[in-house]
Scaffold this active site. Structure first.
Site, mmCIF file in Angstrom:
data_model
loop_
_atom_site.group_PDB
_atom_site.id
_atom_site.type_symbol
_atom_site.label_atom_id
_atom_site.label_comp_id
_atom_site.label_asym_id
_atom_site.label_seq_id
_atom_site.Cartn_x
_atom_site.Cartn_y
_atom_site.Cartn_z
ATOM 1 N N LEU A 59 50.050 36.123 37.378
ATOM 2 C CA LEU A 59 48.634 36.483 37.449
ATOM 3 C C LEU A 59 47.843 35.577 38.380
ATOM 4 O O LEU A 59 48.083 34.365 38.446
ATOM 5 C CB LEU A 59 48.031 36.423 36.038
ATOM 6 N N HIS A 63 43.914 39.754 39.142
ATOM 7 C CA HIS A 63 44.217 40.265 37.797
ATOM 8 C C HIS A 63 43.150 39.822 36.795
ATOM 9 O O HIS A 63 42.713 40.587 35.944
ATOM 10 C CB HIS A 63 45.561 39.708 37.303
ATOM 11 N N GLY A 116 43.017 47.679 39.998
ATOM 12 C CA GLY A 116 42.372 47.089 41.170
ATOM 13 C C GLY A 116 42.376 48.035 42.359
ATOM 14 O O GLY A 116 43.342 48.768 42.582
ATOM 15 N N LYS A 166 42.739 46.969 45.152
ATOM 16 C CA LYS A 166 43.750 46.361 46.017
ATOM 17 C C LYS A 166 44.876 47.356 46.300
ATOM 18 O O LYS A 166 45.367 47.463 47.417
ATOM 19 C CB LYS A 166 44.281 45.091 45.345
HETATM 20 P P1 AMP Z 1 50.315 44.092 39.852
HETATM 21 O O1 AMP Z 1 50.594 42.966 38.916
HETATM 22 O O2 AMP Z 1 50.524 43.771 41.281
HETATM 23 O O3 AMP Z 1 50.999 45.375 39.417
HETATM 24 O O4 AMP Z 1 48.750 44.372 39.723
HETATM 25 C C1 AMP Z 1 48.186 44.687 38.476
HETATM 26 C C2 AMP Z 1 46.775 45.179 38.693
HETATM 27 O O5 AMP Z 1 46.000 44.148 39.314
HETATM 28 C C3 AMP Z 1 46.709 46.406 39.611
HETATM 29 O O6 AMP Z 1 45.728 47.304 39.103
HETATM 30 C C4 AMP Z 1 46.288 45.793 40.917
HETATM 31 O O7 AMP Z 1 45.595 46.698 41.768
HETATM 32 C C5 AMP Z 1 45.362 44.685 40.446
HETATM 33 N N1 AMP Z 1 45.217 43.674 41.496
HETATM 34 C C6 AMP Z 1 46.202 43.019 42.160
HETATM 35 N N2 AMP Z 1 45.693 42.200 43.108
HETATM 36 C C7 AMP Z 1 44.343 42.360 43.053
HETATM 37 C C8 AMP Z 1 43.251 41.805 43.787
HETATM 38 N N3 AMP Z 1 43.431 40.934 44.761
HETATM 39 N N4 AMP Z 1 41.994 42.192 43.451
HETATM 40 C C9 AMP Z 1 41.794 43.100 42.451
HETATM 41 N N5 AMP Z 1 42.779 43.661 41.730
HETATM 42 C C10 AMP Z 1 44.037 43.295 42.018
#
Ligand code: AMP
Length: 288
Positions: free
Chosen positions: A36, A40, A150, A152
């Site tokens: 994280l 996150h 996100g 992202k």
């Molecule tokens: P992940 O652990 O990569 O599957 O991401 C989990 C959630 O966190 C997903 O909804 C991503 O889009 C969000 N997320 C990851 N990086 C960012 C960021 N830099 N800003 C906002 N949300 C993010």
């Protein structure tokens, strides 16, 4: 001292959330693959502010990785993640082992046609079916909730919204802004793979998006020209291998050629910088 409740079985996680809903509490749910960072945590804080009980899942989903991808080396640090969850006031963390989520090979998958096929889907043909399937499973396990994603992963957000709509899942999807490093690089668990030199080069993706947006604000109305401008900037960085730079409709990801005044578009780009593929995107409302 650990206060956040950590659960690794589906039955217990479902039960805890059922009890909370029975008490009239609203559930906020943040699905993650762990390792994280502040991106996150921003989703978790939003859930904390808007819901009575906040649950986070930490699960590196094998189904969304192709065989040649980085499943085995994907960064993991559960103890540190639990501390971070606790620090932002998450109530429950669901961290199941792979056998709990996939006790046998899954024969049923969810695929969201069209939206999954271009950009990330072209580079990773099985990726979104893996994402949609695990998120559908997680939504079934969690039950009615608000789920925080996100921007992202913008294409993922659009795919999940459509899945929820098409399948009438009892979930309200909430999209949250991208959290960036001070120099503008979008935060990502995969940024740890970058060497110092690559970390310096990685900013080119955000810079290209900013230049694309600036061109639109300066009056450019040819979306293809904006996409080409962004692609050229990324291609000029020797450490970056451009995958795509696109201008699409913000709601349905339809490729567009002409930028209509007042329309909402999304500029998206992906490039490999060293080992990791990095993604970024920017929303633009075309001036009237
Ligand atoms: P992940 O652990 O990569 O599957 O991401 C989990 C959630 O966190 C997903 O909804 C991503 O889009 C969000 N997320 C990851 N990086 C960012 C960021 N830099 N800003 C906002 N949300 C993010």
């Amino acid at each position: 001292m650990q206060f956040v409740r950590v659960i690794d079985t589906i039955s217990e996680f479902s039960h805890v959330l059922d009890l909370a809903r029975r008490d009239g509490r609203t559930i906020g749910f943040v699905p993650t693959m762990g390792y994280l960072h502040d991106g996150h945590l921003s989703l978790m804080r939003r859930s904390r502010n808007e819901c009575d009980l906040s649950a986070v899942s930490i699960f590196v989903n094998p189904l969304q990785f192709a065989p040649e991808e980085d499943l085995a080396s994907y960064p993991r640090d559960l103890p540190r993640d639990l501390q971070a969850c606790e620090a932002v006031g998450v109530d429950v963390v669901f961290a199941p082992p792979v056998e709990e989520m996939y006790p046998e090979p899954t024969l049923t998958t969810v695929s969201v046609a069209e939206l999954s096929e271009r950009m990330e889907g072209a580079a990773r043909p099985t990726h979104f079916a893996g994402v949609a399937t695990v998120v559908a499973k997680l939504f079934n396990i969690t039950g009615p909730c608000r789920a925080y994603f996100g921007e992202k992963d913008y294409q993922q957000l659009v795919v999940i919204r459509r899945m929820v709509k098409d399948l009438n899942q009892p979930v309200e999807v909430v999209g949250c802004p991208i959290v960036r490093e001070p120099d503008g690089l979008a935060m990502s668990s995969r940024n740890v793979y970058l060497s110092d030199e690559e970390r310096g080069a990685a900013i080119v993706i955000y810079r290209a998006l900013q230049v694309g947006a600036a061109a639109i604000f300066a009056g450019e109305r040819d979306a293809t020209a904006v996409a080409r401008l962004m692609a050229d900037i990324i291609a000029a960085e020797p450490l970056a291998a451009l995958d795509y730079a696109e201008v699409v409709d913000a709601d349905d990801l339809r490729p567009i050629t002409s930028l209509e005044p007042g329309s909402r578009v999304r500029l998206l780009a992906a490039a490999k910088v060293g080992a990791p593929r990095l993604l970024d995107n920017l929303g633009v409302e075309v001036p009237a």
